[in-house]
Motif scaffolding. Structure first.
Motif, PDB file in Angstrom:
ATOM      1  N   LEU A   1       0.808  -1.226   0.000  1.00 32.59           N
ATOM      2  CA  LEU A   1       0.000   0.000   0.000  1.00 32.59           C
ATOM      3  C   LEU A   1       0.837   1.271   0.000  1.00 32.59           C
ATOM      4  O   LEU A   1       0.307   2.349  -0.247  1.00 32.59           O
ATOM      5  N   THR A   2       2.130   1.174   0.289  1.00 39.13           N
ATOM      6  CA  THR A   2       2.946   2.380   0.455  1.00 39.13           C
ATOM      7  C   THR A   2       3.055   3.199  -0.818  1.00 39.13           C
ATOM      8  O   THR A   2       3.263   4.396  -0.752  1.00 39.13           O
ATOM      9  N   ASP A   3       2.892   2.580  -1.965  1.00 37.94           N
ATOM     10  CA  ASP A   3       3.070   3.292  -3.224  1.00 37.94           C
ATOM     11  C   ASP A   3       1.767   3.491  -3.994  1.00 37.94           C
ATOM     12  O   ASP A   3       1.787   3.774  -5.181  1.00 37.94           O
ATOM     13  N   THR A   4       0.628   3.346  -3.329  1.00 33.33           N
ATOM     14  CA  THR A   4      -0.656   3.524  -4.015  1.00 33.33           C
ATOM     15  C   THR A   4      -1.134   4.967  -3.894  1.00 33.33           C
ATOM     16  O   THR A   4      -0.892   5.634  -2.900  1.00 33.33           O
ATOM     17  N   ASP A   5      -1.810   5.459  -4.924  1.00 34.02           N
ATOM     18  CA  ASP A   5      -2.369   6.814  -4.909  1.00 34.02           C
ATOM     19  C   ASP A   5      -3.661   6.874  -4.109  1.00 34.02           C
ATOM     20  O   ASP A   5      -3.980   7.888  -3.502  1.00 34.02           O
ATOM     21  N   ILE A   6      -4.430   5.798  -4.179  1.00 33.59           N
ATOM     22  CA  ILE A   6      -5.725   5.729  -3.502  1.00 33.59           C
ATOM     23  C   ILE A   6      -5.764   4.441  -2.704  1.00 33.59           C
ATOM     24  O   ILE A   6      -5.338   3.391  -3.181  1.00 33.59           O
ATOM     25  N   LEU A   7      -6.303   4.524  -1.505  1.00 35.36           N
ATOM     26  CA  LEU A   7      -6.493   3.354  -0.654  1.00 35.36           C
ATOM     27  C   LEU A   7      -7.960   3.298  -0.262  1.00 35.36           C
ATOM     28  O   LEU A   7      -8.510   4.274   0.251  1.00 35.36           O
ATOM     29  N   VAL A   8      -8.590   2.166  -0.536  1.00 35.37           N
ATOM     30  CA  VAL A   8     -10.002   1.957  -0.233  1.00 35.37           C
ATOM     31  C   VAL A   8     -10.118   0.778   0.729  1.00 35.37           C
ATOM     32  O   VAL A   8      -9.357  -0.182   0.622  1.00 35.37           O
ATOM     33  N   THR A   9     -11.054   0.869   1.657  1.00 36.58           N
ATOM     34  CA  THR A   9     -11.329  -0.258   2.543  1.00 36.58           C
ATOM     35  C   THR A   9     -12.793  -0.650   2.407  1.00 36.58           C
ATOM     36  O   THR A   9     -13.618   0.125   1.927  1.00 36.58           O
ATOM     37  N   ASP A  10     -13.086  -1.858   2.867  1.00 36.51           N
ATOM     38  CA  ASP A  10     -14.472  -2.316   2.960  1.00 36.51           C
ATOM     39  C   ASP A  10     -14.599  -3.100   4.257  1.00 36.51           C
ATOM     40  O   ASP A  10     -13.595  -3.451   4.880  1.00 36.51           O
ATOM     41  N   CYS A  11     -15.810  -3.387   4.657  1.00 40.25           N
ATOM     42  CA  CYS A  11     -16.076  -4.061   5.929  1.00 40.25           C
ATOM     43  C   CYS A  11     -15.431  -5.433   6.005  1.00 40.25           C
ATOM     44  O   CYS A  11     -15.248  -6.096   4.988  1.00 40.25           O
ATOM     45  N   TRP A  12     -15.129  -5.849   7.224  1.00 42.54           N
ATOM     46  CA  TRP A  12     -14.617  -7.190   7.453  1.00 42.54           C
ATOM     47  C   TRP A  12     -15.715  -8.199   7.156  1.00 42.54           C
ATOM     48  O   TRP A  12     -16.898  -7.959   7.433  1.00 42.54           O
ATOM     49  N   PRO A  13     -15.350  -9.356   6.626  1.00 45.96           N
ATOM     50  CA  PRO A  13     -16.365 -10.382   6.343  1.00 45.96           C
ATOM     51  C   PRO A  13     -16.940 -10.962   7.634  1.00 45.96           C
ATOM     52  O   PRO A  13     -16.256 -11.030   8.660  1.00 45.96           O
ATOM     53  N   ASP A  14     -18.176 -11.381   7.567  1.00 46.52           N
ATOM     54  CA  ASP A  14     -18.859 -11.940   8.740  1.00 46.52           C
ATOM     55  C   ASP A  14     -18.194 -13.207   9.266  1.00 46.52           C
ATOM     56  O   ASP A  14     -18.282 -13.507  10.454  1.00 46.52           O
ATOM     57  N   ASP A  15     -17.540 -13.963   8.401  1.00 44.53           N
ATOM     58  CA  ASP A  15     -16.935 -15.220   8.827  1.00 44.53           C
ATOM     59  C   ASP A  15     -15.511 -15.061   9.368  1.00 44.53           C
ATOM     60  O   ASP A  15     -14.829 -16.048   9.614  1.00 44.53           O
ATOM     61  N   ALA A  16     -15.061 -13.825   9.569  1.00 42.96           N
ATOM     62  CA  ALA A  16     -13.709 -13.569  10.059  1.00 42.96           C
ATOM     63  C   ALA A  16     -13.701 -13.371  11.570  1.00 42.96           C
ATOM     64  O   ALA A  16     -14.676 -12.906  12.157  1.00 42.96           O
ATOM     65  N   THR A  17     -12.578 -13.707  12.162  1.00 40.64           N
ATOM     66  CA  THR A  17     -12.356 -13.384  13.574  1.00 40.64           C
ATOM     67  C   THR A  17     -11.429 -12.181  13.623  1.00 40.64           C
ATOM     68  O   THR A  17     -10.617 -11.975  12.701  1.00 40.64           O
ATOM     69  N   PRO A  18     -11.519 -11.364  14.656  1.00 39.07           N
ATOM     70  CA  PRO A  18     -10.620 -10.210  14.755  1.00 39.07           C
ATOM     71  C   PRO A  18      -9.144 -10.593  14.644  1.00 39.07           C
ATOM     72  O   PRO A  18      -8.360  -9.870  14.024  1.00 39.07           O
ATOM     73  N   ALA A  19      -8.761 -11.726  15.201  1.00 39.11           N
ATOM     74  CA  ALA A  19      -7.361 -12.145  15.145  1.00 39.11           C
ATOM     75  C   ALA A  19      -6.882 -12.351  13.710  1.00 39.11           C
ATOM     76  O   ALA A  19      -5.720 -12.092  13.395  1.00 39.11           O
TER      77      ALA A  19
END
Length: 139
Positions: free
Chosen positions: A54-72
């Motif tokens: 990500l260090t060299d990207t012009d734009i950074l987009v995020t989306d929600c964590w999936p329901d089947d994921a654990t925080p860890a």
């Protein structure tokens, strides 16, 4: 462009845009949530598990964590102010609403100078108004 997201509509839209626009899109996320089919069909799309991508990207987009994921599983993929500080100056950060502070985005990232969440919501409003006008002839 970097997208920190599981396979989702937001990510798919950017992947499809890479076919028509001169942009390169990298999905940075744990491998179990990588887009499986797009890499072959879209030569300017790739996947990675390395947040350093990500260090060299012009734009950074995020989306929600999936329901089947654990925080860890996803803590290392949370966008924080420190992650944003490692990017080059003049880059944009666009967390996809609704944003879950403490999950995909930290509270300090939402206050970062590169964060454009309010602008992203404003653009979304224009799209919603256009859809209403098309469907019902009113805004």
């Amino acid at each position: 462009m970097g997208v920190v997201s599981p396979e989702s509509n937001i990510l798919q839209s950017w992947i499809e845009a890479s076919a028509a626009l001169p942009i390169t899109v990298v999905q940075v996320y744990p491998q179990k949530w990588h887009v499986k089919t797009a890499a072959k069909a879209y030569p300017r799309f790739s996947t990675s598990i390395d947040m350093g991508e990500l260090t060299d990207t012009d734009i950074l987009v995020t989306d929600c964590w999936p329901d089947d994921a654990t925080p860890a599983e996803l803590e290392g993929y949370r966008v924080t102010a420190a992650v944003l500080d490692r990017r080059r100056p003049g880059t944009e950060f666009i967390p996809c609403p609704p944003v879950s502070r403490g999950e995909e985005v930290s509270a300090d990232a939402m206050q970062h100078p590169s964060c454009r969440v309010a602008a992203a919501k404003a653009f979304l409003l224009h799209a919603q108004n256009a859809a209403l006008e098309w469907a019902f002839g009113v805004v």
